[in-house]
Design a protein around this motif. Structure first.
Motif, mmCIF file in Angstrom:
data_model
loop_
_atom_site.group_PDB
_atom_site.id
_atom_site.type_symbol
_atom_site.label_atom_id
_atom_site.label_comp_id
_atom_site.label_asym_id
_atom_site.label_seq_id
_atom_site.Cartn_x
_atom_site.Cartn_y
_atom_site.Cartn_z
ATOM 1 N N ARG A 787 9.996 -9.756 -8.354
ATOM 2 C CA ARG A 787 11.065 -8.818 -8.665
ATOM 3 C C ARG A 787 10.900 -8.234 -10.063
ATOM 4 N NH1 ARG A 787 16.775 -11.031 -7.907
ATOM 5 N NH2 ARG A 787 16.075 -12.692 -9.281
ATOM 6 N N LEU A 788 11.781 -7.310 -10.389
ATOM 7 C CA LEU A 788 11.827 -6.716 -11.718
ATOM 8 C C LEU A 788 11.923 -7.826 -12.760
ATOM 9 C CD1 LEU A 788 12.082 -4.029 -13.323
ATOM 10 C CD2 LEU A 788 14.555 -4.288 -13.134
ATOM 11 N N GLY A 789 11.140 -7.702 -13.814
ATOM 12 C CA GLY A 789 11.060 -8.745 -14.833
ATOM 13 C C GLY A 789 9.732 -9.474 -14.788
ATOM 14 N N ASP A 790 9.073 -9.455 -13.623
ATOM 15 C CA ASP A 790 7.746 -10.053 -13.480
ATOM 16 C C ASP A 790 6.695 -9.027 -13.900
ATOM 17 O OD1 ASP A 790 6.378 -12.525 -11.743
ATOM 18 O OD2 ASP A 790 5.175 -10.687 -11.756
ATOM 19 N N ALA A 791 5.573 -9.513 -14.428
ATOM 20 C CA ALA A 791 4.513 -8.615 -14.886
ATOM 21 C C ALA A 791 3.931 -7.782 -13.747
ATOM 22 C CB ALA A 791 3.410 -9.432 -15.564
ATOM 23 N N ASP A 792 4.036 -8.288 -12.513
ATOM 24 C CA ASP A 792 3.484 -7.546 -11.378
ATOM 25 C C ASP A 792 4.416 -6.437 -10.889
ATOM 26 O OD1 ASP A 792 1.193 -9.010 -11.355
ATOM 27 O OD2 ASP A 792 1.722 -10.266 -9.631
ATOM 28 N N ALA A 793 5.681 -6.431 -11.317
ATOM 29 C CA ALA A 793 6.658 -5.472 -10.788
ATOM 30 C C ALA A 793 6.240 -4.016 -11.015
ATOM 31 C CB ALA A 793 8.034 -5.746 -11.370
ATOM 32 N N PRO A 794 5.868 -3.624 -12.236
ATOM 33 C CA PRO A 794 5.489 -2.218 -12.414
ATOM 34 C C PRO A 794 4.230 -1.850 -11.631
ATOM 35 C CG PRO A 794 5.089 -3.471 -14.426
ATOM 36 C CD PRO A 794 5.892 -4.341 -13.530
ATOM 37 N N ALA A 850 -2.083 -2.216 7.893
ATOM 38 C CA ALA A 850 -3.076 -3.224 7.504
ATOM 39 C C ALA A 850 -4.264 -2.570 6.814
ATOM 40 C CB ALA A 850 -3.517 -4.014 8.730
ATOM 41 N N ARG A 851 -4.687 -1.407 7.330
ATOM 42 C CA ARG A 851 -5.833 -0.722 6.718
ATOM 43 C C ARG A 851 -5.512 -0.248 5.305
ATOM 44 N NH1 ARG A 851 -7.163 0.952 12.111
ATOM 45 N NH2 ARG A 851 -5.759 2.748 12.034
ATOM 46 N N ALA A 852 -4.252 0.083 5.052
ATOM 47 C CA ALA A 852 -3.880 0.536 3.702
ATOM 48 C C ALA A 852 -4.108 -0.569 2.676
ATOM 49 C CB ALA A 852 -2.420 0.983 3.688
ATOM 50 N N ILE A 853 -3.802 -1.807 3.057
ATOM 51 C CA ILE A 853 -4.030 -2.940 2.142
ATOM 52 C C ILE A 853 -5.523 -3.119 1.894
ATOM 53 C CG2 ILE A 853 -3.691 -5.420 1.821
ATOM 54 C CD1 ILE A 853 -1.262 -5.170 3.722
ATOM 55 N N ALA A 854 -6.293 -3.089 2.983
ATOM 56 C CA ALA A 854 -7.740 -3.261 2.842
ATOM 57 C C ALA A 854 -8.332 -2.156 1.983
ATOM 58 C CB ALA A 854 -8.391 -3.270 4.225
ATOM 59 N N TRP A 855 -7.831 -0.927 2.137
ATOM 60 C CA TRP A 855 -8.360 0.192 1.352
ATOM 61 C C TRP A 855 -8.183 -0.042 -0.138
ATOM 62 C CZ3 TRP A 855 -5.842 3.485 -2.046
ATOM 63 C CH2 TRP A 855 -6.591 4.574 -2.493
ATOM 64 N N VAL A 856 -7.016 -0.503 -0.552
ATOM 65 C CA VAL A 856 -6.762 -0.729 -1.974
ATOM 66 C C VAL A 856 -7.728 -1.762 -2.535
ATOM 67 C CG1 VAL A 856 -5.092 -1.635 -3.645
ATOM 68 C CG2 VAL A 856 -4.331 -0.075 -1.857
ATOM 69 N N ILE A 857 -7.944 -2.811 -1.784
ATOM 70 C CA ILE A 857 -8.763 -3.920 -2.283
ATOM 71 C C ILE A 857 -10.244 -3.577 -2.259
ATOM 72 C CG2 ILE A 857 -9.462 -6.317 -1.788
ATOM 73 C CD1 ILE A 857 -6.579 -6.744 -0.773
ATOM 74 N N GLU A 858 -10.689 -2.854 -1.243
ATOM 75 C CA GLU A 858 -12.123 -2.644 -1.049
ATOM 76 C C GLU A 858 -12.646 -1.352 -1.660
ATOM 77 O OE1 GLU A 858 -12.544 -2.782 3.150
ATOM 78 O OE2 GLU A 858 -11.783 -4.850 3.322
ATOM 79 N N ALA A 915 -6.759 -0.102 -12.185
ATOM 80 C CA ALA A 915 -7.286 -0.365 -10.840
ATOM 81 C C ALA A 915 -7.368 -1.859 -10.575
ATOM 82 C CB ALA A 915 -8.652 0.294 -10.673
ATOM 83 N N GLU A 916 -7.790 -2.619 -11.574
ATOM 84 C CA GLU A 916 -7.911 -4.066 -11.396
ATOM 85 C C GLU A 916 -6.552 -4.692 -11.097
ATOM 86 O OE1 GLU A 916 -11.282 -2.364 -13.136
ATOM 87 O OE2 GLU A 916 -9.220 -2.327 -13.917
ATOM 88 N N GLN A 917 -5.528 -4.241 -11.785
ATOM 89 C CA GLN A 917 -4.189 -4.766 -11.531
ATOM 90 C C GLN A 917 -3.719 -4.425 -10.112
ATOM 91 O OE1 GLN A 917 -2.313 -2.811 -14.938
ATOM 92 N NE2 GLN A 917 -1.751 -4.829 -15.760
ATOM 93 N N ALA A 923 -4.008 -8.093 -3.351
ATOM 94 C CA ALA A 923 -4.645 -9.311 -2.832
ATOM 95 C C ALA A 923 -3.696 -10.502 -2.893
ATOM 96 C CB ALA A 923 -5.923 -9.597 -3.622
ATOM 97 N N ARG A 924 -2.956 -10.615 -3.976
ATOM 98 C CA ARG A 924 -2.069 -11.777 -4.142
ATOM 99 C C ARG A 924 -0.860 -11.740 -3.217
ATOM 100 N NH1 ARG A 924 -3.285 -10.918 -9.492
ATOM 101 N NH2 ARG A 924 -1.345 -9.816 -9.950
ATOM 102 N N HIS A 925 -0.277 -10.555 -3.055
ATOM 103 C CA HIS A 925 1.028 -10.500 -2.403
ATOM 104 C C HIS A 925 1.028 -9.902 -0.993
ATOM 105 C CE1 HIS A 925 2.533 -11.677 -6.271
ATOM 106 N NE2 HIS A 925 2.129 -10.556 -6.849
ATOM 107 N N LEU A 926 -0.019 -9.146 -0.627
ATOM 108 C CA LEU A 926 -0.021 -8.477 0.673
ATOM 109 C C LEU A 926 -1.128 -8.952 1.606
ATOM 110 C CD1 LEU A 926 0.617 -4.764 -0.481
ATOM 111 C CD2 LEU A 926 2.301 -6.551 -0.009
ATOM 112 N N LEU A 927 -2.318 -9.159 1.067
ATOM 113 C CA LEU A 927 -3.471 -9.524 1.897
ATOM 114 C C LEU A 927 -3.286 -10.919 2.485
ATOM 115 C CD1 LEU A 927 -6.303 -8.558 2.825
ATOM 116 C CD2 LEU A 927 -7.228 -9.821 0.851
ATOM 117 N N ASN A 928 -3.623 -11.044 3.739
ATOM 118 C CA ASN A 928 -3.560 -12.341 4.443
ATOM 119 C C ASN A 928 -2.158 -12.942 4.471
ATOM 120 O OD1 ASN A 928 -6.355 -12.225 4.923
ATOM 121 N ND2 ASN A 928 -6.782 -13.118 2.907
ATOM 122 N N THR A 929 -1.161 -12.094 4.280
ATOM 123 C CA THR A 929 0.233 -12.546 4.385
ATOM 124 C C THR A 929 0.900 -11.761 5.512
ATOM 125 O OG1 THR A 929 0.339 -13.005 2.012
ATOM 126 C CG2 THR A 929 2.430 -12.778 3.187
ATOM 127 N N ALA A 930 1.353 -12.476 6.523
ATOM 128 C CA ALA A 930 1.985 -11.784 7.650
ATOM 129 C C ALA A 930 3.298 -11.168 7.206
ATOM 130 C CB ALA A 930 2.220 -12.762 8.796
#
Length: 960
Positions: A787-794, A850-858, A915-917, A923-930
């Motif tokens: 959520r807001l307040g976490d470094a990953d939020a922005p 699902a392809r949108a997640i893979a696109w960002v990572i790959e 891009a790295e972020q 990868a941390r929050h969307l990939l391989n998470t149903a």
């Protein structure tokens, strides 16, 4: 400079100046509303008067934004959405006009957009492949012929609204022989008759400077705008032509009747209706317009108004949602009707309406009712309104029909002369009676019997499939090959990388590194807050009860309480008397229930607010205090018949709106496992609310059940009055503080609000398809994220924008044919969602998520695309609001635990996103998470992607 100044007039009610210009060579007009508003607004509008249902005006609106001579890129409109800090960008097709508006607070951005919009409107490429994408095309999937196209599928979704079917059915008779007879958005059964050449000719005939109206508002120099128009347009398009205008419908010698079938998921015996409609004067005639407003206020303006009162107390049926004046066409239409009738009650309801009109023609209505209506009209001209549209944009769009229909546009901004004349006329008791007599005597009256049709969508689908089958049967190999070749060409074009270098853009370095300052608030512990705002002489008051500590089982009852209270009695007044009393005191009174997730403390907590609100001109702010104080202290819940009627009305509206509100049910179901707010919304607006009102519908059938409902509401009211309360008032100077001090309401000290709401059991992720009869789907997939307040939020906010612009828009809209496809991040809830809207696909859409997640990572993420996503997020953060909204936003953020440090951190994180972020958070929050998946599905014969079927019809049918 080609434009000549024609008139300059002050608008005292708005503290603005109206300037009118004209180009004598072409006849092009420019209207400028000069204010000190930092939000600069522009629009260009053309009269579009189609004579067919094939959607040519609507499809042209889409194609005009798909590339132009100066900007020959595939999608400059959507590209500029991410290259601009615009506070608003859109295009709209109305029954008789098409409008291209935008707004920005940056002068550089404003002129960037001005160039793009002018070229799009006047010099579009109108490419054939864009016509196939945006309009309609044949598709061949597994050897079966079908239809595709964005507008084609958009209109399939639009036809789910039964009120649209009713409106178009009546227009086709009332306005026969005019442009209003046809479906301007396009009937999906007629859209495939439109050719690309038809569209090109329609543009050539309608989009010319001689037809154009340019409008601007805000702190922008009109002469600079005119210089750009002259250079980009007038120097390249010569000649003039008579201004197009929609035809006036002829008057009739005698009233007419018709029958209109509308979509209904159940087509129960009590879903018939009766609708009477009269053609009135022209909407650009200020006197006719305001007379119709007075007629509406007198007949159906509140529960004491004669027509509304008899409709609500008839013991059968309920007032039609159409009642009142419709100003959307060149000629006004006045509607009176009832719905929720059996077939046998239709004639009875018609006679009831007619008898009441005859009686009102003899008795009239109280002078106070008409005086209050005039006050409301003056109030609307003074108020600086908020909402989705920028204030200046709303004012221009409201004024545009006056200009396009040849009226005096000044009357749309300041009609005090007309209102003053009406003030004198309403003093004559015969004034209102004579207007009713005119209704009774008018031969141009349509009486429509409304019939529910459970096979509405099936019948349309059968026609569509029959035509496709006939077409495929007659198709030779050459045509099949052509369709396949066109599909391949379109797909190749959609997937070809786009070079947007020709388009201007705003970069992250061009925006402030600091968030916009919030309205300064006094100490947050006070029970009473008086706020000073620049309100143009309007005062606002909100009495907010914090009901966060109420049990989850109370949530739907709180919603029912908020829905009913404004329509019930007060003290010694019954509901009709109370309605009239409220209307005479202030232009508005509402009770709103909302919830938000607080970021204060270690875990998520839910804050639920029940707010009583009113507003009025500052000269009458004491009336606000009387209205709120009395309505809160003396609310009554003993009018059992009235309560039963209102509950039945809510439940029936839910049934009728199932298909039209399908996206609402699906998004709530998808996000509620991760969001306390969505969990709350499920109880009050989601699938759970269908069960609640279904059960209430059964309970009101018995006297004991109805009495139990009344008693529970009365007990709930006492609990609300004992809850922590805060009084918030705002106005000019000390008005806010003075108004807050006048309000006398019960409630506990707000310092007693619990820090954390009661714990609630976790909910498993969804995997459901909510089904009801419809022609399109809405698909949602949601993930739990920080959520807001976490470094990953922005970074998550930038990721949503990047996915939307670089993957989902192309996959879901361009290739898949959905009207919309996007990703979004709810920072307060910590939910990341991908969604589609009015989508012909379902399983394929979830594959694209699902392809949108893979696109960002790959993929190698392009820095320019990342910067565009950053600008998209900043543009949302920096959208201005009305002064009252700005003040309330500051309070709401404080209530939610959002600190200035959090806002600074979030904005910095957005501007510095890499891009790295982006790859890391994906990868941390969307990939391989149903994800939690929920869709609204129009039918169960399609591939449902493994989603379990949940029949919405069964939920509402429990009380049927």
């Amino acid at each position: 400079m080609t434009f000549i100044e024609k008139r300059v007039r002050p608008i005292n009610a708005m503290q603005a100046v109206l300037k009118e210009y004209e180009d004598p060579a072409s006849g092009a007009r420019h209207i400028h509303l000069a204010t000190d508003d930092a939000e600069m607004v522009f629009l260009v509008a053309f009269p579009t008067v189609p004579d067919k249902d094939d959607g040519r005006a609507h499809i042209l609106e889409h194609l005009a934004l798909c590339g132009s001579n100066r900007y020959p890129v595939r999608d400059p409109f959507f590209s500029m959405l991410r290259r601009s800090t615009a506070t608003y960008m859109n295009a709209m097709t109305y029954p008789d006009r098409t409008v291209y508006p935008f707004a920005s607070t940056s002068k550089a951005d404003f002129f960037n957009l001005l160039g793009v919009y002018l070229d799009a409107a006047f010099f579009p490429k109108l490419d054939y492949l864009d016509f196939l994408q945006e309009g309609w095309r044949y598709t061949l999937e597994d050897g079966k012929l079908g239809y595709g196209g964005v507008v084609f599928n958009e209109m399939k979704g639009a036809f789910a609204d039964p009120m649209r079917a009713l409106a178009q059915g009546m227009d086709s008779v009332l306005f026969k022989g005019t442009t209003y007879e046809v479906e301007s958005g396009g009937d999906p059964l007629a859209i495939p008759s439109l050719t690309h050449e038809d569209l090109r000719q329609f543009h050539a005939g309608h989009y010319h400077p001689s037809q154009a109206v340019f409008m601007t508002a805000g702190a922008i120099d009109p002469l600079q705008v005119q210089q750009v128009i002259a250079e980009h347009v007038l120097s390249r398009l010569q000649g003039t032509a008579r201004r197009m205008m929609p035809e006036l419908a002829p008057s009739w010698d005698a009233p007419r009747e018709t029958t209109i079938r509308i979509p209904s998921p159940t087509a129960k015996d009590d879903e018939f209706g009766i609708q009477l409609a009269w053609l009135a004067g022209e909407s650009a005639d200020a006197t006719a317009y305001y007379r119709a407003q007075l007629l509406e206020a007198g007949l159906v303006g509140d529960a004491a108004a004669p027509l509304l009162h008899v409709m609500e107390s008839a013991g059968y049926g309920r007032p039609s949602a159409f009642n009142g004046m419709d100003p959307s066409h060149r000629q006004l239409v006045f509607h009176l009707g009832m719905e929720g009738l059996t077939r046998d009650q239709v004639g009875k309801a018609r006679d009831l309406i007619w008898r009441t009109l005859e009686k009102t023609a003899e008795t009239g209505v109280p002078h106070a009712v008409l005086r209050a209506a005039l006050r409301d009209l003056r109030f609307s001209q003074r108020e600086i309104q908020g909402g989705q549209l920028p204030y200046g944009m709303r004012k221009l769009l409201q004024a545009l029909p006056f200009e396009m229909a040849g009226g005096d546009i000044m009357t749309a901004f300041d009609s005090e002369a007309t209102l003053a004349q009406l003030e004198e006329q309403i003093a004559d008791p015969d004034f209102f009676k004579s207007m009713v007599r005119e209704l009774l005597a008018s031969p141009t009256r349509l009486t429509a019997t409304v019939e529910p049709d459970a096979r509405y969508f099936d019948a349309r689908s059968e026609v569509e499939q029959r035509r496709l089958a006939e077409r495929q049967e007659a198709m030779d190999p050459a045509e099949a090959a052509r369709i396949a070749t066109e599909s391949e060409s379109l797909l190749a074009r959609q997937r070809r990388p786009v070079n947007n270098d020709v388009l201007p853009r705003i970069r992250p370095d061009d925006v402030s590194p600091l968030p916009r300052p919030l309205h300064q608030l006094p100490d947050g512990t006070r029970r009473t807050l008086g706020l000073e705002i620049a309100s143009n002489g309007i005062s606002y008051a909100r009495v907010v009860y914090d009901v966060s500590a109420f049990d989850e089982a109370d949530w739907p009852w709180l919603d029912l309480y908020a829905e009913l209270l404004p329509d019930l009695g007060v003290g010694e007044m019954d509901f009709a008397q109370a309605g009239s009393w409220r209307k005479q005191l202030a232009p508005s009174f509402s009770v709103d229930l909302d919830a938000h997730e607080s970021l204060a403390g270690a875990g998520a907590s839910l804050r639920i607010h029940l707010a009583f609100s009113s507003r009025n001109v500052r000269e009458e702010q004491a009336a606000i205090a009387e209205l709120l104080s009395t309505s809160i202290r003396s609310a009554r819940f003993d009018e059992s018949d009235r309560i039963a009627f209102l509950i039945e009305q809510i439940a029936e509206n839910q049934v009728q709106d199932l298909a039209d509100q399908g996206d609402q049910y699906a998004v709530i179901a998808a996000e509620l496992p991760y969001s306390l707010r969505r969990r709350f919304q499920d109880a009050v607006d989601g699938a759970a609310s269908l069960r609640f009102y279904s059960a209430l519908g059964q309970q009101i059938e018995s006297d004991d059940g109805l009495q139990a409902i009344c008693e529970r509401l009365a007990a709930l009211h006492q609990r609300v009055l004992a809850a922590p309360v805060r009084v918030i008032a705002a106005g000019v100077g000390s008005d806010g503080a003075e108004l807050a001090a006048m309000l006398d309401v019960p409630g506990a000290d707000p310092a007693t609000v619990p820090a954390v709401a009661p714990e609630r059991a976790p909910v498993a992720p969804a995997s459901i398809a909510l089904v009801a009869p419809a022609q399109v789907n809405h698909c949602f997939a949601s993930w739990s994220v920080p959520r807001l307040g976490d470094a990953d939020a922005p970074v998550l906010s930038v990721l949503a924008n990047l996915m939307t612009n670089q993957v989902l828009h192309q996959a879901l809209r361009e290739e898949g044919g959905a009207y919309g496809g996007t990703a979004r991040y709810a920072a307060h809830s910590g939910v990341f969602t991908m969604l589609s809207y009015r989508d012909p696909r379902l399983a394929g859409t979830y594959d694209d998520f699902a392809r949108a997640i893979a696109w960002v990572i790959e993929s190698a993420l392009d820095r320019e695309h990342i910067e565009e996503a950053i600008i998209g997020v900043i543009g949302e953060l920096d959208k201005p609001r009305s002064p009252h909204q700005e003040a309330m936003q500051a309070w709401q953020l404080r209530e939610a635990g959002v600190t200035d440090a959090m806002r600074v951190q979030f904005r910095r994180g957005v501007l510095e996103c890499t891009a790295e972020q982006l790859k890391g958070v994906a990868a941390r929050h969307l990939l391989n998470t149903a994800p939690s998946r929920a869709a609204f599905a129009g039918n169960t014969t399609q591939d449902l992607a493994g989603l379990a079927v949940v029949d919405l019809m069964a939920m509402v049918g429990e009380a049927a």
